[in-house]
Design a protein around this motif. Structure first.
Motif: not given
Length: 522
Positions: A455-463
């Motif tokens: 998901s976009k939220e998971q990407i934002r947490q790491v990248v």
């Protein structure tokens, strides 16, 4: 009787005054109570000034000699300064287990044995209430004074005025800028004739129309001008948050407040332009149809430093992330990349290299957290100075020129500190707070992928950032094919690099080819 060591502090506001009376009163009191004055601190400084040399030296001396000093004596509390400074001084001395004695108020914060004097606690409570009342009164007077000034037609919004306006040469009132007025008229005329904001910005740049800051015209600037009711004579001074779309701020009570202002265009022209704007907004429904995985300026161009944006046509052709420089006829030449291909590649890397991306030494956070705390304390000081500046201007203690000069200086300093805070915050990582739901499951002591889509939220947490650069690698035999190097940078500043091209049905990851599934391979 045991002799008690004390310090004395005296102050007068002006050079022509003397503190002999204060010194005499304090020495008489010390003689009656067997107090031994070991150090005297005297200065001539206004109480408005919180940075007073001798008071600072007094507190430092008390800190270094806390075991030998029992009290600090003043003739009256006002000698320490305003209410806030009095409270600060008393609290500081209490930390050192040193009491304050004020002759006029008969206040003694600690007993001779350095235990708490509870009567002084009541006085401190009253002082705190007075301080809060004074702050609220100052805020009310400041807001009331600025509102009154605005109703008189004066500009109270800082040095940078809206394009098309200026102050009176010898006054504060907002008046039309004759050189910029034709530009505003052209913007509304062109928009009402069916030209978009990008086309209008390009038109102004082609005519070399200067902006206030010297940068080129942008479609966002044109859009904001069209939206601003000031240009037909209604200056929005106070906006009710119920009418704004910012959900992060609490709602205000009441309605938006408008102040009459000199008009550049007619109300009819303004309404016509905004009717067109409302009818054109998201006409194709593209922004509602697609949710881009890597939007909101996550992608950065490695050539010009600007952001990439998702470009998708209504016919679903030419779907690509592109450098935003292409929108302003300043194309830096960096390569665009297919939306589906880039998003698939980033998800693929995320699933397989997440723990590498999150490699981090948490001890690095400590210094950044300490820096942020110090910087926020500096912001609080700036806010206090700004409130005082507004009060001085409201009650005509300083003129507009001095207000603008001091206000701009505070704003510059505030921006500098906010930038430092942002930089420190960007370096802080709480890896433990990152949650990925059912992306992984443990099998035979190893993590295995359990969910194919991120998901976009998971990407934002790491990248933290994705940087795209042109690369000379050749992935296909097509001479027109172009390759990009994509650096995926995590919040812990770890980097994973992949290579993609416009026409290849695969991307390079860790030196190996990874094929796109289905339609992404086309």
């Amino acid at each position: 009787m045991k002799t008690i060591n004390v310090c004395m502090y005296t102050r007068v506001s002006r050079d022509i005054m003397d503190y002999n009376r204060q010194i005499s009163d304090i020495k008489d009191h010390c003689q009656k109570h067997n107090y031994n004055i070991v150090k005297e601190f005297s200065e001539k400084e206004t109480g408005r000034n919180r940075e007073r040399k001798m008071l600072t030296e007094l507190l430092e001396y008390c800190k270094e000699n806390r075991n030998d000093i029992s009290f600090v004596l003043v003739s009256e509390l006002s000698r320490l300064g305003r209410t806030g400074q009095v409270i600060f001084t008393i609290e500081t001395l209490n930390e050192y287990k040193i009491g304050l004695i004020s002759l006029k108020e008969t206040l003694k914060t600690l007993n001779d044995d350095r235990t708490v004097n509870y009567t002084s606690g009541l006085v401190m409570s009253i002082l705190s209430s007075i301080n809060s009342y004074e702050l609220e009164t100052t805020k009310y007077r400041s807001k009331s004074g600025l509102m009154y000034s605005a109703k008189q037609g004066n500009w109270t919004g800082g040095k940078m005025l809206p394009y098309g306006y200026m102050r009176e040469p010898d006054g504060k009132k907002l008046v039309i800028n004759p050189e910029e007025k034709p530009v505003i008229e052209d913007i509304f005329r062109l928009y009402c004739e069916g030209n978009g904001t990008q086309k209008i910005a390009a038109y102004l740049n082609a005519k070399s129309v200067p902006t206030r800051t010297g940068v080129r015209w942008r479609d966002k600037v044109v859009y904001d001008i069209i939206m601003n009711p000031l240009y037909y004579g209604q200056r929005l001074y106070y906006k009710d948050r119920k009418e704004s779309k910012n959900k992060n701020k609490p709602e205000r009570k009441g309605q938006s407040f408008f102040i009459p202002a000199p008009a550049i265009i007619s109300e009819e022209t303004y309404k016509q332009a905004n009717k067109i704007r409302a009818s054109n907004y998201n006409k194709a429904g593209i922004n509602r149809t697609y949710d881009y995985l890597l939007d909101e300026r996550l992608i950065t161009c490695g050539v010009c430093g600007k952001s990439y944006f998702a470009h998708r046509r209504e016919d679903l052709r030419d779907n690509a992330y592109k450098c935003i420089s292409i929108r302003y006829q300043e194309n830096c030449g960096n390569t665009s990349i297919n939306i589906n291909k880039l998003e698939f590649a980033v998800q693929y890397v995320f699933l397989r290299d997440m723990y590498k991306l999150l490699k981090f030494d948490e001890s690095k956070n400590d210094k950044n957290l300490s820096d942020i705390k110090t910087l926020k304390a500096e912001l609080k000081k700036i806010e206090n100075r700004r409130n005082k500046l507004v009060e001085l201007y409201t009650f005509e203690k300083i003129d507009m020129q001095q207000f603008d000069k001091d206000s701009d200086a505070l704003k510059t300093e505030e921006n500098r500190i906010n930038q430092l805070i942002a930089e420190a915050q960007s370096k802080i990582v709480n890896v433990k707070s990152i949650s990925f739901g059912a992306l992984y499951e443990m099998k035979d002591g190893k993590y295995e992928i359990n969910k194919p889509v991120v998901s976009k939220e998971q990407i934002r947490q790491v990248v933290k950032q994705i940087v795209i650069n042109k690369d000379p690698k050749i992935l296909t035999t097509n001479r027109q094919d172009k390759t990009v190097k994509v650096d995926i940078i995590s919040v812990t500043n770890q980097t994973v690099t992949i290579y993609l091209s416009q026409r290849a049905d695969f991307f390079l990851y860790n030196g190996k080819k990874v094929k796109y599934p289905g339609k992404n391979a086309k």
